[in-house]
Design a protein around this motif. Structure first.
Motif, PDB file in Angstrom:
ATOM      1  N   ASP A 146       0.824  -1.200   0.000  1.00  0.00           N
ATOM      2  CA  ASP A 146       0.000   0.000   0.000  1.00  0.00           C
ATOM      3  C   ASP A 146       0.868   1.263   0.000  1.00  0.00           C
ATOM      4  O   ASP A 146       1.694   1.440   0.891  1.00  0.00           O
ATOM      5  CB  ASP A 146      -0.891  -0.017   1.247  1.00  0.00           C
ATOM      6  CG  ASP A 146      -2.041   0.950   1.111  1.00  0.00           C
ATOM      7  OD1 ASP A 146      -1.794   2.090   0.666  1.00  0.00           O
ATOM      8  OD2 ASP A 146      -3.165   0.565   1.435  1.00  0.00           O
ATOM      9  N   PRO A 147       0.670   2.143  -0.979  1.00  0.00           N
ATOM     10  CA  PRO A 147       1.481   3.369  -1.007  1.00  0.00           C
ATOM     11  C   PRO A 147       1.272   4.234   0.230  1.00  0.00           C
ATOM     12  O   PRO A 147       2.208   4.905   0.673  1.00  0.00           O
ATOM     13  CB  PRO A 147       1.010   4.098  -2.272  1.00  0.00           C
ATOM     14  CG  PRO A 147      -0.238   3.418  -2.714  1.00  0.00           C
ATOM     15  CD  PRO A 147      -0.211   2.030  -2.151  1.00  0.00           C
ATOM     16  N   VAL A 148       0.062   4.205   0.793  1.00  0.00           N
ATOM     17  CA  VAL A 148      -0.183   5.011   1.999  1.00  0.00           C
ATOM     18  C   VAL A 148       0.679   4.505   3.154  1.00  0.00           C
ATOM     19  O   VAL A 148       1.242   5.293   3.919  1.00  0.00           O
ATOM     20  CB  VAL A 148      -1.676   4.989   2.399  1.00  0.00           C
ATOM     21  CG1 VAL A 148      -1.894   5.734   3.702  1.00  0.00           C
ATOM     22  CG2 VAL A 148      -2.528   5.601   1.297  1.00  0.00           C
ATOM     23  N   ALA A 149       0.828   3.179   3.253  1.00  0.00           N
ATOM     24  CA  ALA A 149       1.664   2.615   4.318  1.00  0.00           C
ATOM     25  C   ALA A 149       3.111   3.071   4.144  1.00  0.00           C
ATOM     26  O   ALA A 149       3.781   3.445   5.109  1.00  0.00           O
ATOM     27  CB  ALA A 149       1.572   1.089   4.298  1.00  0.00           C
ATOM     28  N   GLU A 151       4.160   5.754   2.503  1.00  0.00           N
ATOM     29  CA  GLU A 151       4.253   7.209   2.732  1.00  0.00           C
ATOM     30  C   GLU A 151       4.204   7.538   4.209  1.00  0.00           C
ATOM     31  O   GLU A 151       4.845   8.483   4.656  1.00  0.00           O
ATOM     32  CB  GLU A 151       3.112   7.922   2.008  1.00  0.00           C
ATOM     33  CG  GLU A 151       3.336   7.993   0.514  1.00  0.00           C
ATOM     34  CD  GLU A 151       2.383   8.966  -0.156  1.00  0.00           C
ATOM     35  OE1 GLU A 151       1.316   9.237   0.425  1.00  0.00           O
ATOM     36  OE2 GLU A 151       2.715   9.442  -1.253  1.00  0.00           O
ATOM     37  N   THR A 152       3.438   6.756   4.955  1.00  0.00           N
ATOM     38  CA  THR A 152       3.357   6.999   6.389  1.00  0.00           C
ATOM     39  C   THR A 152       4.743   6.936   7.011  1.00  0.00           C
ATOM     40  O   THR A 152       5.169   7.843   7.725  1.00  0.00           O
ATOM     41  CB  THR A 152       2.448   5.952   7.055  1.00  0.00           C
ATOM     42  OG1 THR A 152       1.151   6.053   6.503  1.00  0.00           O
ATOM     43  CG2 THR A 152       2.375   6.168   8.548  1.00  0.00           C
ATOM     44  N   LEU A 153       5.462   5.863   6.689  1.00  0.00           N
ATOM     45  CA  LEU A 153       6.780   5.717   7.294  1.00  0.00           C
ATOM     46  C   LEU A 153       7.750   6.766   6.743  1.00  0.00           C
ATOM     47  O   LEU A 153       8.559   7.326   7.484  1.00  0.00           O
ATOM     48  CB  LEU A 153       7.312   4.301   7.052  1.00  0.00           C
ATOM     49  CG  LEU A 153       8.267   3.826   8.137  1.00  0.00           C
ATOM     50  CD1 LEU A 153       7.598   3.872   9.492  1.00  0.00           C
ATOM     51  CD2 LEU A 153       8.771   2.438   7.863  1.00  0.00           C
ATOM     52  N   VAL A 167       8.121  -1.927   6.017  1.00  0.00           N
ATOM     53  CA  VAL A 167       6.773  -1.925   5.441  1.00  0.00           C
ATOM     54  C   VAL A 167       6.660  -2.927   4.289  1.00  0.00           C
ATOM     55  O   VAL A 167       5.819  -3.825   4.309  1.00  0.00           O
ATOM     56  CB  VAL A 167       6.372  -0.520   4.943  1.00  0.00           C
ATOM     57  CG1 VAL A 167       4.993  -0.566   4.297  1.00  0.00           C
ATOM     58  CG2 VAL A 167       6.368   0.472   6.091  1.00  0.00           C
ATOM     59  N   SER A 171       4.772  -6.636   4.488  1.00  0.00           N
ATOM     60  CA  SER A 171       3.536  -6.567   3.729  1.00  0.00           C
ATOM     61  C   SER A 171       3.524  -7.614   2.605  1.00  0.00           C
ATOM     62  O   SER A 171       2.477  -8.148   2.251  1.00  0.00           O
ATOM     63  CB  SER A 171       3.440  -5.147   3.175  1.00  0.00           C
ATOM     64  OG  SER A 171       2.304  -4.963   2.461  1.00  0.00           O
TER      65      SER A 171
END
Lengths: 257, 281
Positions: A146-149, A151-153, A167, A171
């Protein structure tokens, strides 16, 4: 629900066995050509305590397990590299698509020329067949992160490698394991095929060839039963590992394929 | 502390290029809570992602405490709308909150302590050992907020943080943000398309025009603290402010004749809450 499922599976298998036994007893088939179910099952029980058969079996386990291990050790890192470097993926993709459909047993003559170690030859063939699902599942697993995951990190200031390790890898791990599970089935098929074709000092396939030349069809079939059970057990074990280690994935994806 | 100067960003090139930001100037002071509102597709997220260093803006400068941002600053925390994708499902709630603290060079014990404290602050002390997917949506977003608090960032960015939760949860989370901000003296930049929310939460509301986004206007929110979901929202000043913001969002000038209170209300009503504005680009 799982119990009901298991019960139905047992009913299905038992039903088939009963039908086969009845056909065998009806006199339509010569039991010397195709032994009855009861004969085969009896032979199967005898085989598993027969040291000679166990020796043959150990050969299959060595080649299968070793080949699978090598395929994991080679396929996972290769998949990680190709999955995270799109350019490398593009460069290698045509080669992979060319090599993947080649039945690995056709490499037997070549590998036999290059290598003198019986188990090594077969393992090479197993690696060739088993590496693809691992490689490709790893690549897709990485691409599916997931790109959001990520980007979060990243937004907390973590670098590329940290994002990969913390991540992307966790994943993608369930996908890798699914690849290994598919590879395990393929590995067993290829191991026994290679033994049937190339013979050797041990292996279930070799045992079958010898039993067949002595017209012991019951033993050939009994060995077949054990081959099937090996595959079944390996798959069940890996499924169990998946459920235990990746419960989050099972929950999120709504089940296990 | 945050200084955005003439920020422009264009996606793509040639005839297909889409200019999302058309020169944004924005300042946020230490301890301030600024809400950015704008129509859908106005480039609000582009602005936030630029500040977070997740994309490189085409032009302009972003400075945090006088340091120019070129990469991810490493000293801010982002709370995304999509909590279920932003939290790591293979980690427990506590591990999720503690993970970024590795960047702070804290040892395991200190990380766990900080995570516990932050979870306590968002009312999730009992959920440390659970997995995010075992929690409700609102609780998951609380975890994401706890993760941001624990990190003690100089700036907290929130991107439509309550866009995916139900109305009741949303109000609870809005109050949680106000509480957290007060207790931890945080500087917060919150992006939302909800006009009511921007007025309710903000010290100041910055309105963006539709793409290419510019600052269409800024309104200080002089509503008393502590804010209350019922009492604050019925203050005449609140009603007036949300109408003002609503006008700015819709790109309407003040009507020549002073509008009646009724018209004000009607206008505000339909641009607020669930009211979706016509998509702009």
């Amino acid at each position: 629900m799982i119990k009901a499922r298991t019960a139905r599976g047992v009913v299905g298998v038992a039903g088939l066995l009963v039908v086969a036994e009845l056909v065998g007893r009806s006199g339509l088939i010569d039991p010397k050509l195709l032994p009855r179910v009861s004969t085969v099952l009896k032979a199967a029980f005898e085989l598993i305590v027969d040291p000679e058969f166990l020796f043959y079996l150990s050969g299959t386990l060595t080649v299968w397990g070793g080949g699978l291990l090598l395929a994991v050790l080679l396929g996972t890192p290769a998949g990680l590299v190709l999955g995270s470097l799109p350019k490398a993926d593009l460069a290698v993709r045509p080669l992979i698509e060319f090599m993947r459909p080649i039945p690995s047993v056709v490499l037997l003559p070549l590998v036999t020329l290059l290598m003198a170690w019986d188990h090594g030859i077969k393992m090479t063939i197993v690696v060739y067949a088993a590496i693809w699902p691992i490689l490709i599942n790893t690549m897709y697993g990485l691409r599916d992160v997931d790109p959001v995951a990520k980007e979060t990190l990243r937004s907390f200031g973590f670098g590329r490698l940290a994002v990969l390790a913390r991540v992307s890898l966790p994943s993608a791990a369930p996908f890798v394991l699914t690849g290994v599970r598919i590879a395990a089935s393929i590995g067993l098929i290829v191991t026994v095929s290679a033994e049937l074709l190339a013979g050797g000092v041990d292996g279930i396939g070799t045992y079958m060839v010898r039993a067949q030349s002595g017209f012991r069809t019951d033993l050939v079939l009994a060995a077949t039963v054990w081959t099937g059970l090996l595959g079944l057990v390996a798959n069940a074990l890996l499924m169990r590992v998946h459920r235990w280690a990746f419960r989050w994935h099972v929950v999120k994806s709504g089940g296990l394929a | 502390m945050l200084d955005v100067v003439n920020l422009r960003h264009t996606y793509g090139e040639g005839p297909k290029a889409h200019q999302a930001l058309g020169g944004i100037d924005l300042k946020v002071s230490e301890g301030e809570l600024v809400c950015v509102v704008g129509p859908s597709g106005a480039g609000k997220s582009t602005l936030l992602r630029s500040i977070a260093g997740l994309i490189k803006p085409t032009e302009g400068h972003i400075r945090i405490r006088d340091t120019e941002i070129t990469d991810t600053p490493g000293d801010l925390a982002v709370v995304f709308q999509d909590y279920s994708r932003s939290l790591f499902p293979w980690m427990t709630v506590e591990e999720n909150v503690a993970l970024p603290l590795r960047r702070r060079g804290q040892d395991r014990k200190a990380r766990r302590a900080a995570a516990g404290e932050a979870l306590n602050a968002v009312g999730l002390a009992g959920a440390t050992g659970k997995y995010p997917w075992e929690l409700s949506g609102g609780m998951q977003q609380r975890v994401a907020i706890a993760r941001a608090i624990a990190y003690r960032p100089s700036l907290m960015l929130m991107d439509e943080p309550f866009g995916s939760v139900d109305a009741q949860t949303r109000e609870d989370l809005e109050d949680l943000v106000l509480q957290v901000r007060k207790d931890h003296r945080m500087t917060i930049l919150l992006i939302t398309h909800d006009i009511d929310e921007s007025v309710y939460l903000g010290d100041r509301v910055v309105v963006l025009s539709k793409a290419p986004a510019r600052v269409a206007g800024e309104l200080p929110v002089n509503l008393p603290f502590p804010r209350d979901q019922i009492a604050t929202r019925e203050l005449p000043a609140f009603v007036h402010l949300r109408a003002e913001v609503g006008r700015l969002v819709r790109g309407k000038e003040h009507p020549a004749a002073p509008a009646t209170e009724e018209e004000n209300l009607a206008d505000a009503e339909d641009t607020s809450r669930s009211g979706e504005r016509p998509a702009a680009g």
